[in-house]
Enzyme design. Structure first.
Site, short mmCIF file in Angstrom:
data_model
loop_
_atom_site.label_atom_id
_atom_site.label_comp_id
_atom_site.label_asym_id
_atom_site.label_seq_id
_atom_site.Cartn_x
_atom_site.Cartn_y
_atom_site.Cartn_z
N HIS A 26 -7.24 4.45 2.14
CA HIS A 26 -6.65 4.27 0.80
C HIS A 26 -6.77 5.50 -0.08
O HIS A 26 -6.28 5.50 -1.21
CB HIS A 26 -7.28 3.05 0.12
CG HIS A 26 -7.00 1.79 0.87
ND1 HIS A 26 -5.81 1.12 0.76
CD2 HIS A 26 -7.73 1.14 1.79
CE1 HIS A 26 -5.84 0.07 1.57
NE2 HIS A 26 -6.98 0.06 2.21
N ASP A 48 -13.71 6.27 6.65
CA ASP A 48 -12.34 5.76 6.69
C ASP A 48 -11.68 6.06 5.35
O ASP A 48 -12.13 5.58 4.31
CB ASP A 48 -12.40 4.24 6.96
CG ASP A 48 -11.03 3.58 7.02
OD1 ASP A 48 -10.10 4.05 6.35
OD2 ASP A 48 -10.92 2.56 7.73
N SER A 50 -10.87 -1.04 0.37
CA SER A 50 -9.52 -1.61 0.32
C SER A 50 -9.41 -2.82 -0.59
O SER A 50 -8.33 -3.08 -1.11
CB SER A 50 -9.08 -1.98 1.73
OG SER A 50 -10.03 -2.80 2.36
N ASN A 90 0.82 -1.22 0.00
CA ASN A 90 0.00 0.00 0.00
C ASN A 90 0.86 1.28 0.00
O ASN A 90 0.38 2.34 0.35
CB ASN A 90 -0.91 0.01 1.24
CG ASN A 90 -1.77 -1.24 1.30
OD1 ASN A 90 -2.37 -1.64 0.31
ND2 ASN A 90 -1.81 -1.87 2.46
N LYS A 101 0.12 3.94 4.75
CA LYS A 101 -0.06 3.57 3.35
C LYS A 101 0.63 4.61 2.46
O LYS A 101 1.84 4.61 2.41
CB LYS A 101 -1.54 3.33 3.09
CG LYS A 101 -1.95 2.03 3.80
CD LYS A 101 -3.40 1.71 3.89
CE LYS A 101 -3.55 0.38 4.63
NZ LYS A 101 -4.87 0.16 5.18
N HIS A 149 -13.96 -2.35 6.47
CA HIS A 149 -12.74 -3.01 6.97
C HIS A 149 -12.95 -3.70 8.32
O HIS A 149 -13.77 -3.26 9.13
CB HIS A 149 -11.66 -1.93 7.12
CG HIS A 149 -10.28 -2.44 7.35
ND1 HIS A 149 -9.69 -2.43 8.59
CD2 HIS A 149 -9.37 -2.97 6.50
CE1 HIS A 149 -8.46 -2.92 8.50
NE2 HIS A 149 -8.24 -3.25 7.24
N GLU A 168 -16.22 3.67 3.95
CA GLU A 168 -14.87 4.01 3.51
C GLU A 168 -14.98 4.87 2.26
O GLU A 168 -15.93 4.70 1.50
CB GLU A 168 -14.07 2.74 3.19
CG GLU A 168 -13.86 1.86 4.39
CD GLU A 168 -13.18 0.52 4.05
OE1 GLU A 168 -12.48 0.42 3.05
OE2 GLU A 168 -13.38 -0.40 4.85
C1 LIG Z 1 -5.19 -0.64 6.43
C2 LIG Z 1 -6.53 -0.20 6.87
C3 LIG Z 1 -6.78 0.14 8.20
C4 LIG Z 1 -5.76 -0.10 9.28
O1 LIG Z 1 -4.72 0.82 9.24
P1 LIG Z 1 -3.32 0.45 9.93
O2 LIG Z 1 -2.67 1.76 10.13
O3 LIG Z 1 -2.62 -0.44 8.96
O4 LIG Z 1 -3.63 -0.25 11.21
C5 LIG Z 1 -8.02 0.66 8.51
N1 LIG Z 1 -8.98 0.81 7.58
C6 LIG Z 1 -8.78 0.44 6.29
C7 LIG Z 1 -9.88 0.61 5.32
C8 LIG Z 1 -7.56 -0.09 5.90
O5 LIG Z 1 -7.37 -0.50 4.65
#
Ligand SMILES: *Cc1c(COP(=O)(O)O)cnc(C)c1O
Length: 396
Positions: free
Chosen positions: A218, A215, A190, A50, A246, A142, A186
């Protein structure tokens, strides 16, 4: 002599069961370079990370991380409310708020921890107002968001993925039920690489006086003006979170929103209060990424063009790339064994594209999840496309 744990017989059986169903996961060591990964002694093109803008190996981030470690120490030494808050935290939080066009921002140890901790805190606070809150969540959110919702003990209303008509139907159906409404989704999903219509979500949230929680793991750094994500163009949401692990190329996460919201979370969210503050080198990397990200329009355009070209190639092969419109491009297969076989074939051609299986994705939707990065040069991009296309053809 290493002692056995009392649960080893039980856990060993569970692992054997996973092996038998070919769903057992293993940890592979491999020193990742920008866009590459070492797997079983071979260097492969990494189409599964990522690190969308290659910042995890950017010299400015490494330099500031080293500098802040040398000047301020490798650990913050305490939680934020004890003695862990440094000027550096306040500086980075102010910069994150400016980046996200919000009043305030709060750092968290990780994105998982932020979602798992913030949602139950907010839902419990809303429950104290009287009737329990009503929670509406996209079906594909997620695991960390699911965890947060489950920790609240609330029953959730799940709407079909990105189906906002369905969301509106569910909201209307419970119009007479008391309790504050929450919508959780989101901005970029993801595993599908598609986007939520945040402008419409915002209108729906306004119409139902619902708290909108988004969220942006990404989208942060990759989409929107200056890489700020998709919530800015939608006119803002109640709470936006994202990771710094990411496109940011570092570690940690943020929650951004109103000053009151962030202040309250610092007072009431266990996952913020009872954990050690992010350490100076991690903050240094975030700070340097904030210098770079707003000016990376050319890189963002290059990434978007590379993803569009990849989708076009794959679709010519008859491959279903779901609703992808971003740097995340799924290769939908369906069957678990067929997906694992395809991943092996692609790896044989020098590209690591991890098979994503249930429970990470719904049953019968196993896939390769291709994630592009500006760390992939033209040669790497064509090898990613060719390896998947040729392996797909060979499997027909
Ligand atoms: C990767 C991810 C997370 C978690 O983030 P980290 O910092 O890796 O713990 C949360 N929500 C989504 C949608 C993700 O893809």
């Amino acid at each position: 002599m290493a002692a056995m744990s009392r649960l080893d017989p039980l856990l060993g059986e569970a692992l054997a069961d996973l092996s038998a169903r070919r769903t057992r996961r293993t940890l592979h060591p491999g020193q990742p370079g920008p866009g590459i990964v070492l797997r079983d002694g071979r260097v492969l093109i990494n189409a599964s990370a990522n690190d969308y803008l290659g910042l995890s190996h950017h010299p400015l981030l490494a330099e500031r991380a080293a500098d802040w470690a040398a000047r301020y120490g490798t650990g913050a030494g305490a939680s934020r409310l004890v003695t862990g808050t440094l000027d550096l935290h306040r500086r980075v939080e102010a910069r994150l708020a400016a980046f996200k066009h919000t009043e305030a921002a709060l750092l968290f140890a990780s994105g998982w921890q932020a979602n798992a901790a913030v949602l139950p805190a907010l839902l419990k606070a809303a429950a104290t107002q009287g009737a329990p809150p009503l929670l509406f969540a996209d079906r594909l959110i997620h695991a960390s968001l699911q965890h947060g919702i489950q920790a609240s003990g609330l029953r959730q209303h799940r709407f079909r993925h990105n189906d906002l008509d369905h969301l509106e139907t569910l909201l209307s159906a419970s119009a007479d039920v008391p309790g504050r409404r929450f919508i959780v989704t989101e901005s970029v999903f993801s595993m599908d690489g598609d986007r939520a219509d945040l402008a419409r979500l915002r209108r729906i949230a306004d119409a139902h006086d619902a708290f909108l929680y988004v969220d942006e793991a990404h989208a942060t750094g990759v989409l929107g003006p200056g890489g700020a994500g998709l919530s800015v163009a939608a006119g803002g949401v109640d709470l936006v979170m994202g990771t710094l692990s990411k496109a940011f190329g570092g570690f940690g996460a943020y929650v951004a929103g109103s000053a009151v919201l962030c202040d309250w979370l610092a007072n009431a969210c266990s996952g913020f209060i009872h954990t050690t503050a992010l350490p100076p080198p991690v903050l240094g990397a975030i700070d340097a990424a904030l210098d770079l990200l707003p000016g990376m329009e050319a890189e963002r355009a290059r990434l978007a063009a590379a993803a569009a070209a990849l989708r076009a190639t794959l679709r010519q092969e008859g491959i279903d790339t779901a609703g992808s419109t971003t740097q995340i491009v799924p290769v939908l297969v369906g069957d678990v064994q067929a997906t694992l076989a395809l991943a092996d074939a692609v790896a044989g051609r020098g590209v690591l594209a991890i098979a994503i299986r249930p429970p990470t994705v719904p049953p019968n939707s196993s896939r390769l999840r291709l994630a592009l990065s500006t760390a992939h040069d033209a040669h790497a991009l064509s090898r990613i496309a060719d390896s998947v296309a040729l392996s797909w053809r060979a499997a027909r």
